[in-house]
Every structure is written in structure tokens, then in C-alpha cells.
Design a protein around this motif. Structure first.
Motif, PDB file in Angstrom:
ATOM      1  N   GLU A  84      38.961  41.066  38.490  1.00 11.57           N
ATOM      2  CA  GLU A  84      39.661  41.518  39.777  1.00 11.57           C
ATOM      3  C   GLU A  84      38.508  41.427  40.851  1.00 11.57           C
ATOM      4  O   GLU A  84      38.863  41.010  41.901  1.00 11.57           O
ATOM      5  CB  GLU A  84      40.211  42.932  39.381  1.00 11.57           C
ATOM      6  CG  GLU A  84      40.842  43.622  40.847  1.00 11.57           C
ATOM      7  CD  GLU A  84      42.084  42.836  40.988  1.00 11.57           C
ATOM      8  OE1 GLU A  84      42.524  42.967  42.088  1.00 11.57           O
ATOM      9  OE2 GLU A  84      42.603  42.050  40.479  1.00 11.57           O
ATOM     10  N   TYR A  85      37.407  41.718  40.667  1.00 10.09           N
ATOM     11  CA  TYR A  85      36.429  41.886  41.555  1.00 10.09           C
ATOM     12  C   TYR A  85      36.027  40.351  42.244  1.00 10.09           C
ATOM     13  O   TYR A  85      36.294  40.201  43.386  1.00 10.09           O
ATOM     14  CB  TYR A  85      35.099  42.275  41.037  1.00 10.09           C
ATOM     15  CG  TYR A  85      33.914  42.132  42.027  1.00 10.09           C
ATOM     16  CD1 TYR A  85      33.768  43.119  43.009  1.00 10.09           C
ATOM     17  CD2 TYR A  85      32.965  41.080  41.899  1.00 10.09           C
ATOM     18  CE1 TYR A  85      32.662  43.192  44.092  1.00 10.09           C
ATOM     19  CE2 TYR A  85      32.080  41.320  43.062  1.00 10.09           C
ATOM     20  CZ  TYR A  85      31.866  42.177  43.932  1.00 10.09           C
ATOM     21  OH  TYR A  85      31.120  41.781  44.950  1.00 10.09           O
ATOM     22  N   VAL A  86      36.082  39.350  41.301  1.00  5.23           N
ATOM     23  CA  VAL A  86      35.930  38.010  41.605  1.00  5.23           C
ATOM     24  C   VAL A  86      37.135  37.610  42.464  1.00  5.23           C
ATOM     25  O   VAL A  86      36.926  36.830  43.403  1.00  5.23           O
ATOM     26  CB  VAL A  86      35.610  37.192  40.501  1.00  5.23           C
ATOM     27  CG1 VAL A  86      35.754  35.389  40.651  1.00  5.23           C
ATOM     28  CG2 VAL A  86      34.273  37.513  39.697  1.00  5.23           C
ATOM     29  N   ARG A  87      38.333  37.886  41.747  1.00  8.15           N
ATOM     30  CA  ARG A  87      39.503  37.517  42.751  1.00  8.15           C
ATOM     31  C   ARG A  87      39.518  37.852  44.197  1.00  8.15           C
ATOM     32  O   ARG A  87      39.950  37.231  44.807  1.00  8.15           O
ATOM     33  CB  ARG A  87      40.806  37.866  42.056  1.00  8.15           C
ATOM     34  CG  ARG A  87      41.316  37.220  40.646  1.00  8.15           C
ATOM     35  CD  ARG A  87      42.584  37.735  40.506  1.00  8.15           C
ATOM     36  NE  ARG A  87      42.678  38.932  39.625  1.00  8.15           N
ATOM     37  CZ  ARG A  87      42.493  39.036  38.587  1.00  8.15           C
ATOM     38  NH1 ARG A  87      42.034  38.119  37.546  1.00  8.15           N
ATOM     39  NH2 ARG A  87      42.391  40.255  38.087  1.00  8.15           N
ATOM     40  N   ARG A  88      39.086  39.307  44.217  1.00  5.16           N
ATOM     41  CA  ARG A  88      39.196  40.039  45.450  1.00  5.16           C
ATOM     42  C   ARG A  88      37.956  39.423  46.373  1.00  5.16           C
ATOM     43  O   ARG A  88      38.333  39.006  47.533  1.00  5.16           O
ATOM     44  CB  ARG A  88      38.699  41.474  45.432  1.00  5.16           C
ATOM     45  CG  ARG A  88      39.952  42.197  44.888  1.00  5.16           C
ATOM     46  CD  ARG A  88      39.639  43.659  44.660  1.00  5.16           C
ATOM     47  NE  ARG A  88      40.755  44.340  43.999  1.00  5.16           N
ATOM     48  CZ  ARG A  88      41.118  45.613  43.921  1.00  5.16           C
ATOM     49  NH1 ARG A  88      39.994  46.496  44.809  1.00  5.16           N
ATOM     50  NH2 ARG A  88      42.205  46.180  43.476  1.00  5.16           N
ATOM     51  N   GLN A  89      37.057  39.001  45.898  1.00  2.00           N
ATOM     52  CA  GLN A  89      35.990  38.078  46.499  1.00  2.00           C
ATOM     53  C   GLN A  89      36.328  36.883  47.116  1.00  2.00           C
ATOM     54  O   GLN A  89      36.034  36.460  48.083  1.00  2.00           O
ATOM     55  CB  GLN A  89      34.734  37.854  45.670  1.00  2.00           C
ATOM     56  CG  GLN A  89      34.011  39.222  45.472  1.00  2.00           C
ATOM     57  CD  GLN A  89      32.958  39.301  46.562  1.00  2.00           C
ATOM     58  OE1 GLN A  89      32.438  38.604  47.310  1.00  2.00           O
ATOM     59  NE2 GLN A  89      32.745  40.624  46.776  1.00  2.00           N
ATOM     60  N   LEU A  90      37.017  36.059  46.185  1.00  2.00           N
ATOM     61  CA  LEU A  90      37.672  34.670  46.573  1.00  2.00           C
ATOM     62  C   LEU A  90      38.722  34.993  47.766  1.00  2.00           C
ATOM     63  O   LEU A  90      38.977  34.085  48.659  1.00  2.00           O
ATOM     64  CB  LEU A  90      38.227  34.295  45.149  1.00  2.00           C
ATOM     65  CG  LEU A  90      37.346  33.623  44.309  1.00  2.00           C
ATOM     66  CD1 LEU A  90      37.960  33.020  42.967  1.00  2.00           C
ATOM     67  CD2 LEU A  90      36.322  32.457  44.903  1.00  2.00           C
ATOM     68  N   ALA A  91      39.525  36.115  47.573  1.00  2.97           N
ATOM     69  CA  ALA A  91      40.362  36.590  48.565  1.00  2.97           C
ATOM     70  C   ALA A  91      40.019  36.989  49.786  1.00  2.97           C
ATOM     71  O   ALA A  91      40.552  37.061  50.935  1.00  2.97           O
ATOM     72  CB  ALA A  91      41.488  37.410  48.022  1.00  2.97           C
TER      73      ALA A  91
END
Length: 94
Positions: A84-91
């Protein structure tokens, strides 16, 4: 009527704080929209929004160990998974 008991009041006096100051700090810290330097705005779901019914798929990447440790530590601070952290970073949400 005060929300603070006598022990609370003694502690506040020891640190030179007032009850109003504590109430204001609590309001500021519990706000999910204020950028108060401790956490930023809270973003719920992102990929899990109801209108996004797109299938989730896995992706494997290689990272230096130190970078993985940094991602893990950051995710723990936000109380979310590394994914989830990586997804948010990418977003661009964090």
C-alpha cells in the motif's frame, strides 16, 4: 466541567501547559486534513475505491536492502502494508 483530573492538571503545570492548549493540540493532531508536521493528510483506499473494480495483480521488483528497509519503516509509520505504501508513492499521495 474539566476533562482533566488532578493528576492531569499537575502534569500540565509541570510542563507549563494549559487545558485549552491541550484541547487545541488534540484537535489539530486528530485532523485528517491539516498538515501539522507529524502526519500529512490521510488518503483512504486509493486503489480500493468502489468505482475502481480493476483486478489487482502482483509485480516483483528488486531493491537494495537499505531501500527495502526504508520502505518497510515508512509503511510501519503510516500503519499500512509495504504494498500500500508503494502504491501510494506511485500515485503521488505520500
Amino acid at each position: 466541567m474539566s476533562d482533566f483530573n488532578e493528576q492531569d492538571k499537575k502534569l500540565l503545570a509541570m510542563f507549563g501547559m494549559s487545558e485549552d492548549q491541550v484541547r487545541d493540540d488534540v484537535t489539530r493532531m486528530e485532523s485528517e486534513e491539516a498538515d501539522h508536521g507529524i502526519t500529512g493528510p490521510v488518503h483512504y483506499g486509493l486503489h480500493m475505491l468502489p468505482e475502481n473494480s480493476e483486478e489487482m495483480v502482483s509485480m516483483t521488483i528488486k531493491l537494495p536492502k537499505s531501500q527495502l528497509e526504508a520502505v518497510t519503516a515508512a509503511a510501519k509509520r503510516y500503519h499500512i502494508s509495504r504494498s500500500e505504501y508503494v502504491r501510494r508513492q506511485l500515485a503521488g499521495a505520500i
